[in-house]
Motif scaffolding. Structure first.
Motif, mmCIF file in Angstrom:
data_model
loop_
_atom_site.group_PDB
_atom_site.id
_atom_site.type_symbol
_atom_site.label_atom_id
_atom_site.label_comp_id
_atom_site.label_asym_id
_atom_site.label_seq_id
_atom_site.Cartn_x
_atom_site.Cartn_y
_atom_site.Cartn_z
ATOM 1 N N LEU A 296 -6.027 7.991 3.320
ATOM 2 C CA LEU A 296 -6.783 8.408 2.285
ATOM 3 C C LEU A 296 -8.339 9.146 2.552
ATOM 4 N N ARG B 66 -1.782 -2.291 10.456
ATOM 5 C CA ARG B 66 -2.532 -1.349 9.963
ATOM 6 C C ARG B 66 -1.587 0.159 10.134
ATOM 7 N N ALA C 254 0.631 2.809 -2.799
ATOM 8 C CA ALA C 254 0.549 1.652 -2.081
ATOM 9 C C ALA C 254 1.370 0.573 -2.688
ATOM 10 N N TYR C 255 1.586 0.421 -4.009
ATOM 11 C CA TYR C 255 2.236 -0.509 -4.810
ATOM 12 C C TYR C 255 3.660 -0.138 -5.218
ATOM 13 N N GLY D 9 -3.351 2.380 8.701
ATOM 14 C CA GLY D 9 -3.365 2.130 7.505
ATOM 15 C C GLY D 9 -3.658 2.999 6.483
ATOM 16 N N SER D 10 -3.234 2.845 5.152
ATOM 17 C CA SER D 10 -3.206 4.251 4.322
ATOM 18 C C SER D 10 -4.813 4.102 3.682
ATOM 19 N N ASP D 11 -5.743 3.125 4.192
ATOM 20 C CA ASP D 11 -6.978 3.573 3.968
ATOM 21 C C ASP D 11 -7.505 4.802 4.802
ATOM 22 N N TYR E 53 -8.798 1.993 -7.470
ATOM 23 C CA TYR E 53 -9.166 1.563 -5.985
ATOM 24 C C TYR E 53 -10.674 1.709 -5.732
ATOM 25 N N TYR F 293 -17.492 0.055 1.301
ATOM 26 C CA TYR F 293 -16.488 -0.671 0.633
ATOM 27 C C TYR F 293 -16.648 -2.173 1.120
ATOM 28 N N SER G 51 1.276 -2.158 4.479
ATOM 29 C CA SER G 51 0.525 -3.520 4.318
ATOM 30 C C SER G 51 0.998 -4.605 3.135
ATOM 31 N N LYS G 52 1.709 -3.742 2.241
ATOM 32 C CA LYS G 52 2.022 -4.785 1.085
ATOM 33 C C LYS G 52 3.616 -4.694 1.077
ATOM 34 N N ALA H 260 -4.445 0.513 -9.470
ATOM 35 C CA ALA H 260 -5.038 -0.935 -8.964
ATOM 36 C C ALA H 260 -6.744 -0.961 -9.559
ATOM 37 N N PRO I 279 -3.703 6.166 -8.321
ATOM 38 C CA PRO I 279 -2.749 5.269 -7.731
ATOM 39 C C PRO I 279 -1.547 4.976 -8.708
ATOM 40 N N ASP J 132 -1.485 7.638 -4.875
ATOM 41 C CA ASP J 132 -1.604 6.524 -3.927
ATOM 42 C C ASP J 132 -0.459 5.583 -4.209
ATOM 43 N N TYR K 243 -12.187 4.774 -3.460
ATOM 44 C CA TYR K 243 -12.213 6.030 -3.683
ATOM 45 C C TYR K 243 -13.804 6.815 -3.728
ATOM 46 N N THR L 145 1.988 2.504 2.143
ATOM 47 C CA THR L 145 1.340 1.436 3.394
ATOM 48 C C THR L 145 2.477 0.522 3.533
HETATM 49 N N1 PMP Z 1 -4.520 1.928 -2.098
HETATM 50 C C1 PMP Z 1 -4.555 0.900 -2.694
HETATM 51 C C2 PMP Z 1 -4.605 1.283 -4.128
HETATM 52 C C3 PMP Z 1 -4.990 -0.450 -2.112
HETATM 53 O O1 PMP Z 1 -5.163 -1.345 -3.137
HETATM 54 C C4 PMP Z 1 -5.026 -0.549 -0.791
HETATM 55 C C5 PMP Z 1 -5.019 -1.811 -0.252
HETATM 56 N N2 PMP Z 1 -6.590 -2.219 -0.334
HETATM 57 C C6 PMP Z 1 -4.815 0.540 0.010
HETATM 58 C C7 PMP Z 1 -4.595 1.895 -0.497
HETATM 59 C C8 PMP Z 1 -5.264 0.416 1.515
HETATM 60 O O2 PMP Z 1 -4.146 -0.280 2.078
HETATM 61 P P1 PMP Z 1 -3.939 -0.299 3.826
HETATM 62 O O3 PMP Z 1 -5.340 0.372 4.429
HETATM 63 O O4 PMP Z 1 -3.693 -1.641 4.207
HETATM 64 O O5 PMP Z 1 -2.663 0.574 3.987
#
Ligand code: PMP
Length: 382
Positions: free
Chosen positions: A94, A244, A209-210, A89-91, A127, A19, A235-236, A171, A167, A207, A130, A233
């Motif tokens: 996931l 993280r 995230a948002y 982080g959710s990355d 995203y 990625y 993060s947002k 996204a 998601p 997912d 994936y 997450t």
């Molecule tokens: N899921 C989606 C749909 C995202 O856009 C992002 C951010 N790039 C993430 C997960 C991961 O976010 P993070 O690792 O910062 O929690």
């Protein structure tokens, strides 16, 4: 990359397509609208908790189970701590989920082949991490085309598969799905049974995230759907991309699967400062509700202004918008903005190359952005 170096890579590393994250410029000050960070600072309670944790105890490993953080998350969302997993982080969450729940094994590929190895399904526009996770774990996958208006047809997912990830909101489009449609997929995958392959029951990962910015969360339904994993997450919504911390909520058996992945990889992915800061963020709902409301109000104002200027703006339930310039290609619009000190995100992918994803900044930042949009829509840059 030279062959000399490739010589030392095994076949797994050679086959990866990593990625590429959004740019984090260090040299020049930009209005930075390219990685969906929150424009507002984290809650003061978060900083306080981190400072308090930054003491002698740092010589000790953190709690591998993230017990207090998971208890805080469980209390906040009305679930049990054993239904919560926390990660770097959710990355990371996931990545573990892809490895733990989707059928693995490519025909003629490496490693153990799962008995069914049907492809996991996700939208063609989604995203872009994936397919990377799928590649890492040898998970076969199929991209399911979204409609012309970029909405997802949930019925496309009611078919045999190795599992589903979607998601909500999607996204980079920002388009949400109703909870009922995702639950229909969950029920289909739970009931699914194939006499020939003896495959039964698959997981759906949602997912989220948002989701705080406008989509319906599936959290109220995890008890009713043991194959539903929601991923979140800080993060947002939590203004903590730099800390993280991400987490998953789902049936305790799914959580145990994630723990098995983590403990086969790194027992301590969430450090002491991150555990303390994240717990403080989760607990300060009043602060974050206010921040989220501000981001949503700015998003709606910017959407209306851009639409009036002739831009196409997809309806967004996220902290970003997906927009198309009335005349320029996505690459041209990206460059115009970048030259004027504004960073957005351009994906040079099929179907979306003419769009830019623009994160919602502060009102002042978005006014700078809108001014530049007004100039370019009026042809001042020609
Ligand atoms: N899921 C989606 C749909 C995202 O856009 C992002 C951010 N790039 C993430 C997960 C991961 O976010 P993070 O690792 O910062 O929690």
């Amino acid at each position: 990359m030279s062959d000399l170096r490739n010589r030392y890579w095994n076949t797994r590393v050679q086959s990866l397509s990593p990625y590429i994250p959004g740019e984090q410029p260090r040299d020049r000050k930009f209005v930075k609208l390219n990685t969906n960070e929150n424009p507002y600072p984290p809650s003061p309670a978060v900083i306080e908790a981190i400072v308090k944790a930054a003491g002698d105890d740092l010589r000790r490993y953190p709690d591998p189970a993230c017990t207090e953080l998971r208890q805080t998350i469980a209390a906040r969302y009305g679930v049990k701590p054993d239904q919560v997993f926390a990660g770097n982080g959710s990355d990371e969450v996931l990545a573990f989920a892809f490895g733990a729940f989707f059928a693995s094994g490519l025909p003629g590929g490496r490693g153990d082949t799962d008995k069914a190895a049907r492809p996991a399904l996700f939208p063609d526009i989604t995203y872009s991490f994936y397919p990377v996770y799928a590649g890492l774990w040898d998970v076969p996958y199929r991209r399911v085309p979204v409609r012309a208006d970029f909405s997802i047809n949930y019925e496309d997912y009611l078919k045999p598969s190795g599992g589903v990830i979607i998601p909500n909101p999607n996204a980079p489009t920002g388009r949400p799905l109703p909870a009922a449609e995702l639950l229909t997929i969950a029920q289909y995958l739970e009931d699914y049974h194939d006499d020939d392959t003896r495959e039964s029951g698959r997981v759906i990962i949602v997912d989220e995230a948002y989701s705080a910015f406008g989509a319906e969360s599936l959290l109220p339904y995890i008890d009713a759907h043991p194959n539903l994993l929601t991923v979140h997450t800080l993060s947002k919504m939590g203004s903590l991309a730099g800390l993280r911390v991400g987490f998953a909520i789902g049936d305790a058996v799914l959580i145990e699967g994630l723990c098995r992945m983590r403990d086969s990889f790194n027992s301590y992915p969430v450090d002491r400062l991150a555990q303390a800061g994240a717990a403080a963020a989760i607990a300060d709902t009043a602060y974050y509700d206010a921040v989220t409301a501000k981001v949503i109000a700015t998003r709606d104002r910017v959407t209306a202004a851009l639409t009036a200027m002739g831009f196409e703006v997809l309806p967004s339930a996220a902290n970003f918008i997906f927009i198309r310039h009335p005349e320029k290609t996505g690459a041209e619009f990206f460059t115009i903005l970048r030259d004027r000190g504004i960073l957005a995100r351009h994906f040079n992918h099929d179907r979306i190359a003419d769009f830019l994803r623009v994160s919602i900044g502060t009102d002042d930042e978005m006014d700078v952005f809108l001014d530049e949009c007004r100039k370019t829509a009026a042809g001042a840059d020609q």
